[in-house]
Write a protein that holds these residues in place. Sequence first.
Motif, short mmCIF file in Angstrom:
data_model
loop_
_atom_site.label_atom_id
_atom_site.label_comp_id
_atom_site.label_asym_id
_atom_site.label_seq_id
_atom_site.Cartn_x
_atom_site.Cartn_y
_atom_site.Cartn_z
N GLU A 183 -37.59 54.18 -38.92
CA GLU A 183 -38.14 53.31 -37.88
C GLU A 183 -39.23 52.43 -38.46
O GLU A 183 -39.33 51.24 -38.16
N HIS A 186 -37.66 49.71 -40.60
CA HIS A 186 -37.07 48.66 -39.75
C HIS A 186 -38.17 47.83 -39.09
O HIS A 186 -38.01 46.63 -38.93
N SER A 187 -39.29 48.48 -38.74
CA SER A 187 -40.36 47.71 -38.11
C SER A 187 -40.94 46.71 -39.12
O SER A 187 -41.49 45.69 -38.73
N CYS A 189 -39.14 45.06 -41.12
CA CYS A 189 -38.02 44.17 -41.44
C CYS A 189 -37.28 44.58 -42.71
O CYS A 189 -36.77 43.74 -43.43
N SER A 225 -31.73 37.57 -35.88
CA SER A 225 -30.94 38.79 -35.90
C SER A 225 -31.04 39.44 -37.27
O SER A 225 -31.64 38.89 -38.19
N ASP A 226 -30.43 40.61 -37.39
CA ASP A 226 -30.50 41.34 -38.64
C ASP A 226 -29.18 41.23 -39.41
O ASP A 226 -28.74 42.17 -40.04
N PHE A 252 -29.49 46.73 -39.55
CA PHE A 252 -30.10 47.96 -39.07
C PHE A 252 -29.05 49.01 -38.75
O PHE A 252 -29.27 50.21 -38.93
N LEU A 299 -23.97 69.09 -28.59
CA LEU A 299 -25.08 68.13 -28.66
C LEU A 299 -25.07 67.40 -30.00
O LEU A 299 -25.16 66.17 -30.05
N SER A 319 -34.22 54.31 -30.94
CA SER A 319 -34.83 54.95 -29.77
C SER A 319 -33.81 55.79 -29.00
O SER A 319 -34.17 56.78 -28.38
N ASN A 323 -34.34 59.79 -28.22
CA ASN A 323 -34.26 60.36 -26.88
C ASN A 323 -33.05 61.26 -26.70
O ASN A 323 -32.81 61.76 -25.59
N ASP A 325 -30.86 64.55 -26.80
CA ASP A 325 -31.28 65.94 -26.60
C ASP A 325 -31.28 66.77 -27.89
O ASP A 325 -32.12 67.64 -28.07
N PHE A 327 -32.08 65.74 -30.78
CA PHE A 327 -33.29 65.34 -31.49
C PHE A 327 -34.51 65.99 -30.85
O PHE A 327 -35.41 66.45 -31.53
N ARG A 328 -34.52 66.03 -29.52
CA ARG A 328 -35.69 66.54 -28.80
C ARG A 328 -35.73 68.05 -28.76
O ARG A 328 -36.78 68.64 -28.50
N LYS A 329 -34.58 68.66 -28.98
CA LYS A 329 -34.49 70.10 -28.80
C LYS A 329 -35.29 70.87 -29.86
O LYS A 329 -35.43 70.42 -30.99
N LYS A 330 -35.80 72.03 -29.42
CA LYS A 330 -36.44 72.92 -30.38
C LYS A 330 -35.37 73.89 -30.87
O LYS A 330 -34.80 74.64 -30.09
#
Lengths: 434, 340
Positions: A183, A186-187, A189, A225-226, A252, A299, A319, A323, A325, A327-330
């Motif tokens: 990320e 990419h931010s 460039c 654009s990329d 990207f 998942l 993003s 977001n 699941d 990725f977010r999961k423990k």
Amino acid sequence: MAEVMQDEVYLNYERPEFEHPSLDDIDPLDYMNDFDDDNFAFITKIESDQIIYQPQKLKRAKLIGKYLLGDVLGEGSYGKVKECLDSTNLCRRAVKILKNKKLKRIPNGEANVKREISLLKRLHHKNVIQLHDVLYNEEKQKMYMVMEYCMGGLQEMLESAPEKKFPIWQSHNYFCQLIDGLEYLHSQCIIHKDIKPGNLLLTNCQTLKITDLGVAEALDPFAESDVCRTSQGSPAFQPPEIANGDDTFLGFKVDIWSSGVTLFNLCSGKYPFEGDNIYKLFENIGKGEYSIPEEMDSLLSDLITGMMQYKAEQRFTISQIRNHDWFRKKHPLTLDYVHPPPLPGSEDCTRTMTVLPYLDDLHRGEEDDLGDYDDEAVLSESLVPHEVHPEVVECTPAPCTAETASAPSPTHSQTKPKKKGNVKKFQFNACKPS
Amino acid sequence: MPLFGGKHKTPQELVRNLKEALTYLASLNDREEKKAAKASDDVSKTLLAIKNMLYGSVDQDPQTEVNTQLAQEMYSSEMLLLLTENLPKIDFEGKKDVSQIFSNLLRRKIGTRMPTVDHICQRPRILKILMDGYKNQEVALNCGQMLRECCRHEDLARRLLYSEDFYKLFKYVEVSTFDIASDAFSTFKDLLTRHKILCAEFLEANYDKVFIDHYHELLISDNYVTQRQALKLLGELLLDRHNFTTMTRYISNPDNLKLMMNMLRSKSRNIQFEAFHVFKVFVANPNKPKPILEILLRNKERLVDFLSKFHNDRSEDEQFNDEKAYLIKQIKELKPQEEH
């Protein structure tokens, strides 16, 4: 092997122009004992009675500027990577040694290195490798990139693991860090274009570092654009649009696809696409049909499917990945943590500092065995092709003796002039080939 | 209570004790010092016990079962709200413990769910109290720490960004107490940079309010630190690919260009240098709007002259020199737009 042979042939005869405008500011350096083993392999006849038995291979201190070199950590197409120690602040570093001759033989080699240096210089993120210093030795046509020290890479860890994969929680940890680093790139460039386990390193505290920006592309900050046109990344990790040879593609999304293949690989030990040769591989990727191993839960398989969408436009964004699941999961910890393997030729699993013996050599030299070889003086004279610097001579009563005594074998003593106590003075002119 | 401390208190007991002591402490007025000291002491002891339960102590590792119960008790007794509301009354060590308990709870995860994040999302008052904490020297830094902990979670960061309270930060970063101002700035920066897409959408949607009404004030602040930090952050925001739309909009406004050109001549070399990194974006833009182009054309000679003498002692900064050379070339080659 062929490369090594050629190195010898070109030795000292070829002085190609090797100017890096980006490197103009680098001070002329002092090099000590910076000889390649292969560079000085003149064929010399050695009588058997001249061979002095040395039970242990001595580690010779070698300084590049202020960096004391340690053992080889790895070898790439450009040259070796060695561990080193910054002698001013005692930080452990790694140095990538690039040989101009080898670089010239690699397509776009020089351009890639130049680009990598200019990119790395402006990047600062905990998941992107930090370039600390660039040194250049004109005489030897070598470049040294001093970087953060990493204890190992994901690729070698995978290879050492029984099923060539990590437990889920371990993969998850690395993947999250990969996404953080990506990320950031990419931010700024920057499209990496070569994301794969082989380009992901780990520090001692398990921080993942994205490395090798040799084929990365920096977008024009004003480009709407990329869209990209070229890619030189590793075939197995390339998306269908590149495998099919499309003229243009979204940059990207290339990294997203490669990260998807990487995740696939970390969790399963397999590759989604294979092929006996690059044509067949690209043909398979071009079709875009792959199957997700059964051991992956729904998942994970959903995340990978999202990242490896055939159509780049439909592929997940960073993003969306964040977001997701999975990725977010423990993920529950298990005991089957995969450790980095010891370096080749070593049994040290902890990868302790390899600079220590060299440090020992630098500061203590071979004082201990001076006495033992006093009567070898005559013998050693004939073995030393390089002039012994006056400074070196004056600090020991029998300089020639020292030469012999310290040498692991006579062949070595002619390639490596021995530095003695006064290291500082030696640095300046002693080691320049005449 | 046993003589040597309530060692084996259950989570329920701890939370109940804390609630009682805290409510009692809150009900006291300023004259009841003695009673307050006793209650405050109780609060701190209980907080310490709760913290040790969450983090584990020398002879006791944290236990998942117990911690789940503890978290549950904290939620059901509205303890997070109670703690943030009464933070000023808790003593120094107690405040630190509150902030540690807060961050431990916030990082709790059950599968993909983050229960504390959900809990706070339903109680936006907690965020408001934390934000207002910057007004009170006694708790400003503790609140700042908790705010940044909240900021790690996108849902909470969104609530913070889109609330009116966010604009209070523009005041807090300028307060005269240096440690509070810089703490507020790091919260401010975290909110604007941590979750890239969220931030980009926020800046795009609230461009006028953020940049014209508020950010501008920071850039012309009398406070050197504020001005410099704001300018540096502006450069980072504009050059982040995610904020492409915001960048395009910012560099199309001639007022912004004039501001940067004035800052290039600021008394402080550091301000000049930071301004350069924003100024370069205006010049490098291949599609300069007419008003921008006109300003640059009007000042062409002077700019070239100025830039060729600008920070010439930075010879070791390769990137800066490349960029400077590029800008000079660009400005030299500027031509008036052809009218069609």
